[in-house]
Enzyme design. Structure first.
Site, PDB file in Angstrom:
ATOM      1  CD  GLU A   1      -3.011   1.062   2.251  1.00  0.00           C
ATOM      2  OE1 GLU A   1      -3.049   0.117   3.070  1.00  0.00           O
ATOM      3  OE2 GLU A   1      -3.915   1.917   2.153  1.00  0.00           O
TER       4      GLU A   1
ATOM      5  CG  ASN B   1      -9.840  -1.266   0.947  1.00  0.00           C
ATOM      6  OD1 ASN B   1      -9.590  -2.400   1.340  1.00  0.00           O
ATOM      7  ND2 ASN B   1      -9.627  -0.197   1.717  1.00  0.00           N
ATOM      8  CD  GLU B   2     -10.844  -1.485   5.668  1.00  0.00           C
ATOM      9  OE1 GLU B   2     -10.828  -0.345   6.167  1.00  0.00           O
ATOM     10  OE2 GLU B   2     -10.220  -2.449   6.158  1.00  0.00           O
TER      11      GLU B   2
ATOM     12  CD  GLU C   1      -6.609  -3.945   4.208  1.00  0.00           C
ATOM     13  OE1 GLU C   1      -6.551  -3.456   5.353  1.00  0.00           O
ATOM     14  OE2 GLU C   1      -6.944  -3.299   3.196  1.00  0.00           O
TER      15      GLU C   1
ATOM     16  CD  GLN D   1      -0.383  -2.322   5.232  1.00  0.00           C
ATOM     17  OE1 GLN D   1       0.138  -2.389   6.337  1.00  0.00           O
ATOM     18  NE2 GLN D   1      -1.584  -1.819   5.081  1.00  0.00           N
TER      19      GLN D   1
HETATM   20  O1  AHR Z   1      -3.715  -1.643   6.628  1.00  0.00           O
HETATM   21  C1  AHR Z   1      -4.052  -0.345   6.976  1.00  0.00           C
HETATM   22  C2  AHR Z   1      -5.470  -0.001   6.621  1.00  0.00           C
HETATM   23  O2  AHR Z   1      -6.327  -0.836   7.318  1.00  0.00           O
HETATM   24  C3  AHR Z   1      -5.882  -0.220   5.180  1.00  0.00           C
HETATM   25  O3  AHR Z   1      -5.514   0.830   4.357  1.00  0.00           O
HETATM   26  C4  AHR Z   1      -7.362  -0.290   5.296  1.00  0.00           C
HETATM   27  O4  AHR Z   1      -7.953  -1.012   4.243  1.00  0.00           O
HETATM   28  C5  AHR Z   1      -7.587  -0.899   6.664  1.00  0.00           C
HETATM   29  O5  AHR Z   1      -8.483  -0.189   7.397  1.00  0.00           O
END
Ligand code: AHR
Length: 492
Positions: A25, A172-173, A296, A345
């Site tokens: 990311e 995403n989310e 994630e 990550q």
């Molecule tokens: O991993 C950090 C953040 O956590 C990511 O950007 C997001 O998708 C999640 O809330």
């Protein structure tokens, strides 16, 4: 002494190698410094991507890499990141640290990284703040051929042949940083955006819808009811903290047995999440065609003191090794529904496998677990029967052992074992159906110090060693696991 019995399942189940996926990311020093140093850097690099990181990651056989976010994805406008670097738009990374994003690492650079790693790209599209057209054109730019404005533009930017892109996330989310949507609203948006995520030129896209936040079962219900016929995967996000309290997650190192225990207990919650979300999915998809994509997962602690709080930089210790081992064993166990997982990550952020500092790089304990466990990739899951002893702390109790077994194409059986207890060893007697005169060898990752970790000055404080405490007696494999250990055995 615990008894373990291993035998094949009547119906074959394969542990997809994609369970061993990673996530990159534009967050903190993941992309810039972690991967990208630029062509003119003194740090040895290939087309701007650092060689030491690529070399270390190649050892892990990374099957798939997600990019560009995370929360960053729903603010990312891909057109800002292609073309001559000097002309690329500069922006502020509002989610992560408020720092400048110069877009020097964009689509071409990411896909070059995937080539170097020999890994499959998983692109996360922007549904939260991007248009349908923008998403459609990104897919067209990457995968189409022939005559079209996007294809011509890609060619002008130096890439004649299209790339093959299989995995594409449609947002995403979107229940949070990706637009704070209700599931009903997102389900409709998903259907609209996904319509234009097209298969060009024989490229077949596996579409991943934004799934629930932890135990938001309503989200799963609505998405499966309204849109499962248009998706291949549904994501699930769950992070392990030490405290279970979001505002004070606990430090990455310098903790005691209470935080050790609570972290592992919180990690085990992943199984309940998989089971309960799967049960809902079974109603709409009994064949298990739609995969849970845990794109994630991992530990999330308080940032290292003195670092930018928006960079989420944390150390990684023996405790993280256990968290990795427990989760991977769970993903194996539920591999009929869990088709992919991506730890967060990959470099310099949450539960990273590598940390860098200038030209230095260090492998974390989590790296070593991924390296030891990679033998399970694409292997056949074996049926493993055992009752773990209890691991108690105060009034709380969790199983002491996490385990998983698989058989690869050559017939070798691999058994991965985690002893969660911070103080008690464990003895196991393992019987394997159809295996007589077995030979056994293996590796162990352990330490007497619960927060043992690797630093730039002492990079090998914690690294795997040959495991001496497994032997074959009267056809059974006897194993003595020290406390706080991760072991992988090969049985032939
Ligand atoms: O991993 C950090 C953040 O956590 C990511 O950007 C997001 O998708 C999640 O809330």
């Amino acid at each position: 002494m615990s008894e373990m019995k291993i035998r094949p399942f009547p119906e074959k189940k394969t542990i997809s190698k994609h369970i061993y996926g990673h996530f990159s990311e534009h967050l903190g020093r993941c992309i810039y410094e972690g991967f990208w140093v630029g062509e003119d850097s003194e740090i040895p690099n290939t087309d701007g991507i650092r060689n030491d990181v690529v070399e270390a990651l190649k050892q892990l056989n990374i099957p798939v890499l997600r990019w560009p976010g995370g929360c960053f994805a729903d603010e990312y406008h891909w057109k800002d990141g292609v073309g001559p670097k000097s002309e690329r738009a500069r922006m502020i990374n509002t989610h992560w640290g408020g720092v400048e994003e110069n877009n020097h690492f964009g689509t071409h650079e990411f896909l070059r990284l995937c080539e170097l790693l020999e890994t499959e790209p998983y692109i996360s599209g922007n549904l939260g703040s991007g248009t349908v057209r923008e998403m459609q054109e990104w897919v067209e730019y990457m995968t189409n051929d022939g005559e079209s404005p996007m294809v011509n533009w890609r060619k002008e930017n130096g890439k004649k042949e299209p790339w093959k892109i299989k995995y594409f996330g449609v947002g995403n989310e979107n229940w949070g940083c990706g637009g704070n949507m209700r599931p009903e609203y997102y389900a409709d948006e998903y259907r609209r955006y996904a319509t234009y995520v097209r298969n060009y030129n024989g490229n077949e896209i596996y579409k991943i819808a934004c799934g629930p936040n932890v135990e938001d079962y309503k989200w799963t219900e609505v998405l499966m009811r309204e849109a499962s016929c248009r998706m291949h995967g549904l994501s699930l996000h769950y992070y392990t903290t030490a405290t279970g309290v979001w505002k004070k997650k606990g430090p990455a190192t310098g903790f005691g047995s209470n935080e050790w225990f609570s972290t592992l207990k919180n990690t085990l919650y992943m199984e309940e999440l998989i089971q309960k979300h799967s049960k809902i999915m079974d109603k709409y998809d009994p064949e298990k065609r739609v995969g849970i994509i845990i794109d994630e997962w991992g530990t999330w602690y308080d940032v290292e003191p003195g670092t930018n709080p928006g960079f989420l930089y944390q150390q990684n210790s023996l405790r993280d090794a256990l968290v990795a081992g427990i989760n991977l064993n769970l993903f194996h166990k539920h591999c009929d529904r869990v088709h992919m997982a991506n730890i967060a990550q990959i470099v310099n952020v949450l539960q990273s496998v590598l940390l860098t500092d200038g030209e230095k790089m260090v492998k974390t304990p989590t790296y070593h677990v991924f390296n030891m466990f990679k033998v399970h990739q694409d292997a056949e899951l074996l049926d493993l029967h055992f009752e773990s002893q209890e691991y108690r702390l105060g009034n709380e109790v969790i199983p002491q052992i996490s385990a998983s077994a698989s058989q690869n194409a050559e017939g070798t059986i691999h058994l991965s074992l985690c002893n969660l207890s911070h103080k008690d060893s464990a003895e196991l007697s393992v019987s394997i159906e159809g295996l007589t005169n077995a030979t056994v060898h293996g590796q162990i990752l352990t330490s007497d110090t619960l927060d043992a970790h690797n630093t730039f000055d002492a990079p090998d404080t914690l690294s795997p060693e040959i495991f001496q405490d497994a032997s074959v007696r009267s056809g059974n494999v006897h194993v003595a696991l020290p406390p706080a250990s991760v072991v992988v055995l090969a049985l032939t």
